[in-house]
Design a protein around this motif. Structure first.
Motif, PDB file in Angstrom:
ATOM      1  N   SER A 251       0.805  -1.223   0.000  1.00 18.09           N
ATOM      2  CA  SER A 251       0.000   0.000   0.000  1.00 18.09           C
ATOM      3  C   SER A 251       0.831   1.263   0.000  1.00 18.09           C
ATOM      4  O   SER A 251       0.303   2.353  -0.196  1.00 18.09           O
ATOM      5  CB  SER A 251      -0.917   0.002   1.233  1.00 18.09           C
ATOM      6  N   GLY A 252       2.155   1.134   0.252  1.00 16.63           N
ATOM      7  CA  GLY A 252       2.996   2.329   0.330  1.00 16.63           C
ATOM      8  C   GLY A 252       3.118   2.879   1.726  1.00 16.63           C
ATOM      9  O   GLY A 252       3.797   3.893   1.926  1.00 16.63           O
ATOM     10  N   GLN A 253       2.484   2.263   2.709  1.00 19.32           N
ATOM     11  CA  GLN A 253       2.589   2.720   4.096  1.00 19.32           C
ATOM     12  C   GLN A 253       2.608   1.514   5.022  1.00 19.32           C
ATOM     13  O   GLN A 253       2.095   0.449   4.681  1.00 19.32           O
ATOM     14  CB  GLN A 253       1.418   3.636   4.463  1.00 19.32           C
ATOM     15  N   ASP A 254       3.196   1.660   6.187  1.00 17.43           N
ATOM     16  CA  ASP A 254       3.239   0.582   7.176  1.00 17.43           C
ATOM     17  C   ASP A 254       1.881   0.445   7.842  1.00 17.43           C
ATOM     18  O   ASP A 254       1.163   1.430   8.053  1.00 17.43           O
ATOM     19  CB  ASP A 254       4.293   0.876   8.245  1.00 17.43           C
ATOM     20  N   TRP A 255       1.519  -0.805   8.148  1.00 18.48           N
ATOM     21  CA  TRP A 255       0.323  -1.061   8.935  1.00 18.48           C
ATOM     22  C   TRP A 255       0.771  -1.300  10.381  1.00 18.48           C
ATOM     23  O   TRP A 255       1.404  -2.313  10.681  1.00 18.48           O
ATOM     24  CB  TRP A 255      -0.430  -2.276   8.413  1.00 18.48           C
ATOM     25  N   LYS A 256       0.467  -0.409  11.273  1.00 28.89           N
ATOM     26  CA  LYS A 256       0.862  -0.509  12.672  1.00 28.89           C
ATOM     27  C   LYS A 256      -0.366  -0.749  13.537  1.00 28.89           C
ATOM     28  O   LYS A 256      -1.236   0.119  13.654  1.00 28.89           O
ATOM     29  CB  LYS A 256       1.564   0.789  13.120  1.00 28.89           C
ATOM     30  N   ASN A 257      -0.447  -1.959  14.109  1.00 27.74           N
ATOM     31  CA  ASN A 257      -1.531  -2.309  15.027  1.00 27.74           C
ATOM     32  C   ASN A 257      -2.903  -2.013  14.429  1.00 27.74           C
ATOM     33  O   ASN A 257      -3.748  -1.353  15.037  1.00 27.74           O
ATOM     34  CB  ASN A 257      -1.367  -1.560  16.352  1.00 27.74           C
ATOM     35  N   VAL A 258      -3.109  -2.504  13.198  1.00 24.60           N
ATOM     36  CA  VAL A 258      -4.391  -2.284  12.537  1.00 24.60           C
ATOM     37  C   VAL A 258      -5.319  -3.466  12.791  1.00 24.60           C
ATOM     38  O   VAL A 258      -4.877  -4.594  13.049  1.00 24.60           O
ATOM     39  CB  VAL A 258      -4.209  -2.081  11.019  1.00 24.60           C
ATOM     40  N   GLU A 259      -6.592  -3.215  12.701  1.00 30.76           N
ATOM     41  CA  GLU A 259      -7.602  -4.275  12.783  1.00 30.76           C
ATOM     42  C   GLU A 259      -7.743  -4.877  11.388  1.00 30.76           C
ATOM     43  O   GLU A 259      -8.176  -4.198  10.456  1.00 30.76           O
ATOM     44  CB  GLU A 259      -8.931  -3.685  13.257  1.00 30.76           C
ATOM     45  N   LEU A 260      -7.362  -6.154  11.247  1.00 27.90           N
ATOM     46  CA  LEU A 260      -7.303  -6.791   9.927  1.00 27.90           C
ATOM     47  C   LEU A 260      -8.470  -7.752   9.742  1.00 27.90           C
ATOM     48  O   LEU A 260      -8.755  -8.580  10.607  1.00 27.90           O
ATOM     49  CB  LEU A 260      -5.982  -7.549   9.755  1.00 27.90           C
ATOM     50  N   VAL A 365      -2.858  -6.240  14.079  1.00 28.11           N
ATOM     51  CA  VAL A 365      -1.810  -6.820  13.248  1.00 28.11           C
ATOM     52  C   VAL A 365      -0.925  -5.705  12.721  1.00 28.11           C
ATOM     53  O   VAL A 365      -1.418  -4.619  12.378  1.00 28.11           O
ATOM     54  CB  VAL A 365      -2.424  -7.619  12.078  1.00 28.11           C
ATOM     55  N   SER A 366       0.386  -5.955  12.646  1.00 30.38           N
ATOM     56  CA  SER A 366       1.327  -4.984  12.077  1.00 30.38           C
ATOM     57  C   SER A 366       2.076  -5.617  10.921  1.00 30.38           C
ATOM     58  O   SER A 366       2.589  -6.737  11.048  1.00 30.38           O
ATOM     59  CB  SER A 366       2.330  -4.509  13.138  1.00 30.38           C
ATOM     60  N   VAL A 367       2.102  -4.940   9.791  1.00 30.67           N
ATOM     61  CA  VAL A 367       2.822  -5.414   8.604  1.00 30.67           C
ATOM     62  C   VAL A 367       3.500  -4.210   7.979  1.00 30.67           C
ATOM     63  O   VAL A 367       2.833  -3.253   7.564  1.00 30.67           O
ATOM     64  CB  VAL A 367       1.884  -6.082   7.576  1.00 30.67           C
ATOM     65  N   ASP A 368       4.834  -4.226   7.907  1.00 34.56           N
ATOM     66  CA  ASP A 368       5.556  -3.132   7.272  1.00 34.56           C
ATOM     67  C   ASP A 368       5.290  -3.118   5.777  1.00 34.56           C
ATOM     68  O   ASP A 368       5.035  -4.166   5.166  1.00 34.56           O
ATOM     69  CB  ASP A 368       7.057  -3.254   7.534  1.00 34.56           C
ATOM     70  N   ASN A 369       5.368  -1.942   5.194  1.00 34.81           N
ATOM     71  CA  ASN A 369       5.166  -1.827   3.757  1.00 34.81           C
ATOM     72  C   ASN A 369       6.191  -2.675   3.007  1.00 34.81           C
ATOM     73  O   ASN A 369       7.387  -2.647   3.315  1.00 34.81           O
ATOM     74  CB  ASN A 369       5.307  -0.364   3.339  1.00 34.81           C
TER      75      ASN A 369
END
Length: 674
Positions: A251-260, A365-369
């Motif tokens: 996505s071009g941005q990090d996902w930090k502690n998002v609700e997936l 959930v956290s997933v780096d770009n």
């Protein structure tokens, strides 16, 4: 003057200060669809009226404009704005210079020829730009040459010149022109991220509150994969199934502690170029110009009022067998039995919606770009039955080892690859093959083929025959029903000591009926029958037949039908006695017509012979002497033949009447049938 352009940039910045600080949105929720779309939801805490900034990639702008939605319980959305698709082109559209003019002070001055400027320094000058020219001058002490810029100004004292590189400062006298230069420099500075756009979203409300902003954009398809572990007991009713989901964050941005949340479905999704500018084409109307008057010629006319007006029973429980134990790879040393398959650490919440299956993760959930994540989403015991699946198009001589899987859970399963393992009696696990799982709704079953079963040999023969079924006569037409039968014979030899359950995939012929075996309980899938057969084990070859039949209708007009065909049907035991008798009578009447026609043809033959003989005699008469005996013989013969022709003419008329009478009798009888 070497830093003149920097000075101009400072002027522009002072003329156009940046926007006040806007509150940034934080990514909180991500929902990925197997249909290739992603839902991204942001949050921000605001107070009163606020401007929220959201940066997205250029290729996502169309989807954001199409789908962006704002949730604000205590306020409203004022709208959004963002730079155009070509922001620099728009910024320079109404300026008296282009972007290339800001490449150097000399290029800018040359473009703004005629502008009023003031040059400061030891020699102050004020005037309008007349020309900007480069010149090459020699350096002292033979140090080579250098290039400098000579600017000519029109002043109150006439034309005056100065060297641009020697000037200490230069300023445009017109404040509006200074503002435009500054505006252009700000636009260049703001266009550094050329593949991204920052959206400014205004919200209006009172008090402190949470605003949520969401949109749908294109996203990588998430993939499901499964692991099925068969127990050591081949007759076990259930096996362990574990499903994993693989996702990518591009996505071009990090996902930090998002609700997936993951969604399996096939939504209808469109893309529209809302970020492009469109214009309506208008017709061009020529300018009317008054020209020379040229009166037309009157050619007369007519008065107006003178113009004309106008559509298997349940399978027995499979007998135990060892499907793939012979294929286990032999390690150098037997390892200790492994523990059971590790269960998923988190229990994923799965639910069925109207058109899709939703998997919601219980924790953030956290997933780096740019990274990939794979996590378990399914972990349960499922009904699994081992069997052999024969598909002639896949393998003509051997069936495939397969598993009959039943989804008795509370939610469907998305499609994916399933890797199958088999545990032996000692607890060791071996890989036996892969299978493909299609979308798997609750309550349905799937046959998963994962390897070739070479212990079973199958020979297959196909034959076709047809027979008469029924026949009736209606309105002079014999209506026949024929039964076409296609028989597929399977000769199967299975393992001597291992009973098997075999499922044969047989192509279903459109418009045909399965007559053997009994169609009750047999599955139909994608135009194929799936027919179960039990292999008891042993060296004997088992024979199975699959028969499909189709009734075909034919019609035969009895009045002009071929006698050979009618003779065959008159003897057909498939027809009732009344129909056979009627066909026999038709055949008799046809023979009468044929006999009458034969007599007529015989008369024609005799007449033709006489005509040919007369032609010969007349040719001979021309060569014999007059009043000779031979002449008199020829004349007597001709006279006799004329009498015979008269008799033949009468016989011909009688024959034609006989033919018509016989045909009338045939037509009348046929019309009376049915």
């Amino acid at each position: 003057m070497r830093h003149l352009l920097a000075s101009l940039a400072l002027l522009g910045l002072f003329a156009f200060p940046t926007l006040a600080f806007a509150q940034d949105l934080a990514l909180k929720r991500v929902m990925l669809s197997s249909g290739g779309m992603g839902y991204f939801e942001y949050e921000a805490t605001v107070e009163g009226d606020a401007t929220l900034k959201l940066t997205v990639s250029l290729q996502q702008v169309d989807d954001v404009l199409k789908s962006l939605v704002v949730y604000d319980d205590k306020g409203g959305v004022g709208g959004l704005s963002l730079p155009g698709r070509e922001p620099l082109a728009q910024a320079f559209k109404d300026l008296p210079f282009d972007q290339a003019s800001l490449g150097s002070p000399a290029e800018l001055l040359a473009t703004l020829k005629g502008a009023q400027v003031t040059v400061g320094g030891s020699r102050a000058i004020s005037g309008r730009i007349v020309s900007v020219q480069e010149e090459t001058v020699a350096l002292g002490n033979d140090k080579g040459t250098t290039t400098r810029t000579r600017v000519t100004l029109y002043t109150e004292r006439g034309l005056q010149q100065f060297i641009l590189e020697d000037a200490e400062n230069l300023q445009f006298a017109d404040p509006a022109l200074r503002d435009k230069v500054g505006q252009a420099l700000v636009a260049i500075q703001g266009n550094r991220a050329k593949d991204a756009r920052t959206i400014e979203l205004s919200t209006r409300g009172t008090g402190k509150r949470t605003v949520r902003v969401a949109y749908i954009v294109e996203a990588p398809v998430w993939k499901a994969s499964y692991r099925l572990t068969l127990g050591a007991d081949p007759s076990a009713a259930r096996s362990a199934l574990q499903g994993w989901a693989t996702i990518e964050n591009l996505s071009g941005q990090d996902w930090k502690n998002v609700e997936l949340t993951l969604v399996s479905g096939r939504p209808v999704a469109f893309r529209q170029a809302l970020y492009n500018a469109y214009y309506v084409t208008r017709p061009e109307v020529p300018v009317e110009v008054a020209g020379r008057l040229v009166p037309g010629i009157d050619r007369g006319g007519v008065q107006a009022d003178q113009r004309s007006k106008a559509s298997s029973p349940p399978m027995p429980a499979p007998a135990p067998y060892r499907a793939q134990q012979e294929r286990t790879m032999l390690p150098a040393a037997t390892p200790p039995p492994p523990p059971p398959v590790a269960a998923a650490a988190d229990q994923i919440e799965a639910s069925d919606a109207a058109t899709q299956v939703v998997f919601k993760f219980p924790r953030a959930v956290s997933v780096d770009n740019g990274r990939t994540l794979s996590i378990p989403i399914i972990d349960r015991q499922v009904p699994a039955m081992r069997m052999a699946l024969y598909q002639a198009d896949t393998a003509a001589r051997n069936p495939l080892a397969a598993i009959r899987l039943t989804n008795d859970g509370e939610s469907g399963l998305p499609p994916g690859i399933i890797t199958i393992y088999e545990r032996d009696k000692g607890g060791s696990v071996a890989y036996v093959g892969d299978a493909r799982l299609s979308g798997f709704p609750v309550g349905e079953t799937r046959l998963l083929a994962y390897a070739l079963d070479e212990k079973i040999i199958i020979e297959r023969d196909v034959s076709q025959a047809d027979r008469l079924a029924t026949g009736t006569i209606s309105q002079g037409v014999l209506k026949l029903s024929r039964i076409v039968r296609q028989t597929t014979t399977y000769r199967v030899r299975g393992p001597a000591k291992e009973p098997r359950q075999l499922v044969v995939v047989q192509r279903r012929l459109p418009g045909w009926t399965l007559t053997k075996p009994d169609a009750k309980g047999i599955d139909i899938s994608e135009g194929n029958y799936r027919i179960p057969f039990a292999l008891p084990g042993g060296d004997q070859t088992q024979t199975f037949e699959v028969v499909q039949e189709q009734a075909q209708q034919q019609e035969l007009r009895l009045v002009d039908g071929a006698a050979d065909q009618i003779r065959v049907y008159a003897l057909a035991r498939e027809f009732d006695a009344k129909t056979r008798d009627a066909l026999a009578k038709v055949l008799q009447l046809q023979q009468s017509v044929a006999e009458a026609e034969r007599k007529g043809k015989q008369v024609d033959t005799e007449r033709q012979q006489i005509v040919q003989e007369q032609a010969r005699l007349r040719e001979n008469l021309a060569r014999v002497p007059a009043n000779s005996d031979l002449q008199r013989r020829y004349l007597a013969t001709l006279d006799k033949q004329e009498s015979e022709l008269e008799t033949l003419a009468k016989r011909k008329a009688e024959a034609e009447n006989g033919v018509e009478t016989a045909r009338d009798a045939l037509r009348t009888f046929v019309a009376s049938l049915g």
